[in-house]
Design a protein around this motif. Structure first.
Motif, PDB file in Angstrom:
ATOM      1  N   ARG A 111       8.160   6.084  -0.299  1.00 28.61           N
ATOM      2  CA  ARG A 111       6.914   7.016  -0.038  1.00 28.61           C
ATOM      3  C   ARG A 111       7.390   8.269  -0.206  1.00 28.61           C
ATOM      4  O   ARG A 111       6.680   9.343  -0.671  1.00 28.61           O
ATOM      5  CB  ARG A 111       7.383   6.531   1.143  1.00 28.61           C
ATOM      6  N   MET A 132       6.440   8.943  -3.781  1.00 31.89           N
ATOM      7  CA  MET A 132       5.130   8.918  -4.151  1.00 31.89           C
ATOM      8  C   MET A 132       4.551  10.062  -3.029  1.00 31.89           C
ATOM      9  O   MET A 132       3.582  11.151  -3.403  1.00 31.89           O
ATOM     10  CB  MET A 132       4.597   8.241  -2.913  1.00 31.89           C
ATOM     11  N   ALA A 164      -4.790   4.430 -11.248  1.00 33.53           N
ATOM     12  CA  ALA A 164      -5.111   4.287  -9.963  1.00 33.53           C
ATOM     13  C   ALA A 164      -4.893   2.900  -9.692  1.00 33.53           C
ATOM     14  O   ALA A 164      -4.944   2.448  -8.913  1.00 33.53           O
ATOM     15  CB  ALA A 164      -6.846   3.205 -10.957  1.00 33.53           C
ATOM     16  N   ALA A 187      -1.476   3.983  -8.189  1.00 30.12           N
ATOM     17  CA  ALA A 187      -2.127   4.273  -6.490  1.00 30.12           C
ATOM     18  C   ALA A 187      -2.640   3.310  -5.145  1.00 30.12           C
ATOM     19  O   ALA A 187      -2.225   3.381  -4.293  1.00 30.12           O
ATOM     20  CB  ALA A 187      -2.717   5.250  -6.666  1.00 30.12           C
ATOM     21  N   LEU A 188      -3.382   2.335  -5.997  1.00 36.79           N
ATOM     22  CA  LEU A 188      -3.978   1.595  -4.904  1.00 36.79           C
ATOM     23  C   LEU A 188      -2.941   0.394  -4.070  1.00 36.79           C
ATOM     24  O   LEU A 188      -2.354  -0.208  -3.014  1.00 36.79           O
ATOM     25  CB  LEU A 188      -5.139   0.524  -5.887  1.00 36.79           C
ATOM     26  N   ARG A 230      -0.293   2.662  -2.095  1.00 41.23           N
ATOM     27  CA  ARG A 230      -1.517   2.876  -0.172  1.00 41.23           C
ATOM     28  C   ARG A 230      -2.068   1.871   0.584  1.00 41.23           C
ATOM     29  O   ARG A 230      -1.749   1.854   1.821  1.00 41.23           O
ATOM     30  CB  ARG A 230      -1.894   3.703  -0.760  1.00 41.23           C
ATOM     31  N   PHE A 231      -1.863   0.925  -0.252  1.00 35.34           N
ATOM     32  CA  PHE A 231      -2.074  -0.263   0.621  1.00 35.34           C
ATOM     33  C   PHE A 231      -1.091  -0.745   1.296  1.00 35.34           C
ATOM     34  O   PHE A 231      -1.158  -1.363   2.349  1.00 35.34           O
ATOM     35  CB  PHE A 231      -2.705  -1.196  -0.787  1.00 35.34           C
ATOM     36  N   TYR A 281       1.271   0.386   2.191  1.00 35.89           N
ATOM     37  CA  TYR A 281       1.796   1.825   3.492  1.00 35.89           C
ATOM     38  C   TYR A 281       1.333   1.439   4.233  1.00 35.89           C
ATOM     39  O   TYR A 281       1.179   1.590   5.617  1.00 35.89           O
ATOM     40  CB  TYR A 281       1.998   2.699   2.322  1.00 35.89           C
ATOM     41  N   SER A 326       2.492   0.174   7.457  1.00 37.55           N
ATOM     42  CA  SER A 326       2.419   1.458   8.678  1.00 37.55           C
ATOM     43  C   SER A 326       1.510   0.736  10.076  1.00 37.55           C
ATOM     44  O   SER A 326       0.956   1.087  11.011  1.00 37.55           O
ATOM     45  CB  SER A 326       1.909   2.085   8.395  1.00 37.55           C
ATOM     46  N   ARG A 384      -1.525   0.227   9.966  1.00 40.17           N
ATOM     47  CA  ARG A 384      -3.366   0.963   9.306  1.00 40.17           C
ATOM     48  C   ARG A 384      -4.466  -0.120   9.120  1.00 40.17           C
ATOM     49  O   ARG A 384      -4.838  -0.167   9.728  1.00 40.17           O
ATOM     50  CB  ARG A 384      -2.903   2.012   8.179  1.00 40.17           C
ATOM     51  N   ILE A 385      -3.547  -1.222   7.917  1.00 42.42           N
ATOM     52  CA  ILE A 385      -4.239  -2.505   7.513  1.00 42.42           C
ATOM     53  C   ILE A 385      -3.640  -3.813   8.203  1.00 42.42           C
ATOM     54  O   ILE A 385      -2.930  -4.117   7.775  1.00 42.42           O
ATOM     55  CB  ILE A 385      -4.540  -2.359   5.405  1.00 42.42           C
TER      56      ILE A 385
END
Lengths: 235, 235, 235, 235
Positions: free
Chosen positions: D141, D144, D189, D192-193, D196-197, D199, D203, D205-206
């Motif tokens: 993190r 990034m 891309a 990035a995917l 963040r995925f 993360y 976290s 979130r998912i």
DNA sequence: GATGAATGAGAATTCATTCAT
DNA sequence: GATGAATGAATTCTCATTCAT
């Protein structure tokens, strides 16, 4: 209605404050240039003074923000400085009025003997003092709590309290009460009692009804300082 | 030397404050987490508390700057926040100590009759009160002048003063003095007198020598509240 | 020029923020009480908001100093606190605007089939998202990176992203694509991709021309989430 | 247990960090002079590194306080600076380990065709990436989110990600998928995917179960980047 | 090897006062 | 005469880093 029936002292927008202003004459362009205020101006000035008293009462002089006063008076910062040079100047305006009230009060203290007539006179005085405090309390607090920076303003308070103290000292002397430790300390104690009791009343710390507490205060002072005889419960 | 000869009350760094602190245990990263202080830490803490008392006395609680305290304690800003969360937290620490002193004082007020023995006991109490005020005056002032924001701290003051007031009320009742307007107002007046007189003394407003003014205060209170007979000058 | 040709979204000084502010009405002395701003005030407010966006973009929300913002807006520290209670409050103001932009965007996502028309619609949406990100990126980043302390602000972000996610989920369902592991994870992945890709673009990490990268993103998403057929190079 | 069954990557106290240290050789008296650590020292070092990872995960690198780390590691500030020159140095230590893990991971990515075997290989890689992220997430993190100030540390991240990106690009090329906009954007891309995925998963979130979301991710990436055919629900 | 204590530069915030319309 | 806006000096508070034991 107040405890004594006297009408509440007014903020003397006109007379007394003008004098505070006259100092400023000559300093060009500075705010607080009262000159001749018209109706609107006088109204604004009064709104500010009243608001200040309210805010000072709630927060104390030091902690009061110009912003609080301005908002309470429903006017703007800019306007404030149109009428006063600064926060201290506002206090000064109030102090002038308060001091004149107190001095007048001092002049009006009649003889206080240990008898019923003396008690009545004492009670009258104390009642008026409480009334004055109810209105100008915040100013008096500022004096007593050493929150005043400005010498001039401070002087005003000292003078006013000295006037009262001196007159009370005279009345004590007339009553021929023997006070070990001397008059000065006694007067100090009396003024301390007066001021803080009034604050206690004004702040709600000391409750009990208006005339009730006035009676108590009168009794104590009459006995403690003016030689009134003590009544003891028949055990 | 103090008026009573008792040793001046000390700032109780150890016991009493630790309890005030225990609330903070567990709260992450907060300063003022006294933990177990070593010798050096305890010394610094005491330096800060003493400095605060000095500065508060000079400037008043509100006007006192953390910077003043830090400078007076010869330490740094950062260090201050190592021991206290802020100025209020520091006041709290002092308040805890002060309150315990006052409560102890209350418990120690013996019977106060209208005779010489009663006067002696009263004098002893007043002397101790003055001594305590000499030390913790700023804290007591903060209480009396409603400068304390924190509920908890305020509560402490109310409690301590109530303890003293209640005890004095008891002693008045025992003395069988008749007070129109009731006990509450009388106690209020007495506490007001005590506090402000002490402030007057501490601030130099009321001069005269130590024992002289203690005599005056004793006389007034003895007469005003405890039924001591009045001596009148043989005119 | 932007990728889509739409005009860049504006910071809605007027409508949207005022509502965020209304909470503060009545709370005494607090800054950020937008009241009725005159022309000058509105200009300053906008200058601050724009500056904040610039500074946040450069440094990130957390590392941004009020001082940076103030300097970038060519105004003073005091002024900042005239408009916002603190940095977080400023973020809130931006967040409100950003959230409304995103929600609007969500409502505007048409059906996305696996055919060319679907691709066009997808491309349109992605382009607008990139544009919005170009402007509000810092706010979105703050949301995604959990830098927001305030519940209220965080909630706004969640809501806005949920709105977009839900709409996209609907469009996926319509496209009848079979996704093992369920919709939730897929939506999560898609949002993650969108956000980070946008960040990569905005930060220059992902280079290539505007429309080129939009094409890439569109292709990937179309294939990965909406069942577009894959073209393979004739080896 | 982790999604893939591989054992969780360890913080390589020994090997990898020593190299970070060797730079410091020669700078006398400076902290972070690891030299030969004995058992106790190695334990303390590991406690600090683990604590850092925990705290970074909760608060993010920037917002993490040395105090938090130290408390979480049950040691003192002084000790911290015995092992690291500063906060950045600690990040560096972690970054070195993380980078080597990622690089190793990159080297191990086999061919990823559009068929089932390719999918299996892709799934294996993604699982390992998720595992690595679970552990080193905070470091990644920091990379990034551009929170790293130190060039050297930043370089490490770029290198590691480039290694993975390059390898994935190679695998895409082998799969002969046509990507409008070019490889660079596609790789961007994909990374990035991935990040963040991961993360989002770390976290919370998912949500969705471990293997479930791994399946989803695999499917999407397989389709979006590696030409896997899309299954559509038989409407 | 470890630790509690201290430090000070930097950042946030307040508020009396001044300015421009 | 009035007001909204702006200012900046003074103050509080934080936190990475250093010191002394």
């Amino acid at each position: 209605m107040t405890a004594t029936g006297d009408r509440a002292p007014e903020v003397g927008v006109g007379a007394s404050y003008k004098s505070a202003t006259e100092r400023d004459v000559g300093s060009v362009g500075l705010p607080a240039q009262q000159r001749e205020l018209r109706a609107q101006g006088r109204r604004t000035l009064r709104r500010l003074l009243d608001a200040a008293l309210r805010v000072f009462a709630r927060r104390g002089y030091h902690a009061a923000r110009v912003d609080d006063i301005v908002r309470s008076a429903r006017t703007s910062h800019g306007t404030f400085y149109l009428y006063f040079a600064n926060k201290e100047d506002l206090l000064r305006a109030l102090a002038v009025d308060c001091a004149s009230q107190l001095t007048e009060l001092a002049d009006d203290i009649g003889p206080i003997g240990s008898d019923a007539a003396g008690r009545a006179e004492l009670r009258r005085f104390l009642g008026r003092f409480l009334d004055t405090y109810r209105h100008y309390g915040p100013v008096i607090r500022a004096w007593m709590e050493d929150q005043v920076g400005d010498r001039h303003v401070d002087r005003l308070g000292v003078k006013a309290f000295t006037a009262i103290g001196d007159r009370l000292a005279l009345r004590m002397r007339e009553a021929s009460v023997r006070l070990p430790g001397g008059e000065a300390a006694a007067v100090g104690a009396l003024m301390a009692l007066l001021e803080r009791f009034s604050y206690g009343v004004a702040s709600g710390r000391i409750s009990a009804g208006d005339s009730t507490r006035l009676d108590t205060l009168t009794t104590i002072v009459h006995r403690g300082f003016f030689g009134a005889p003590v009544e003891v419960d028949p055990a």
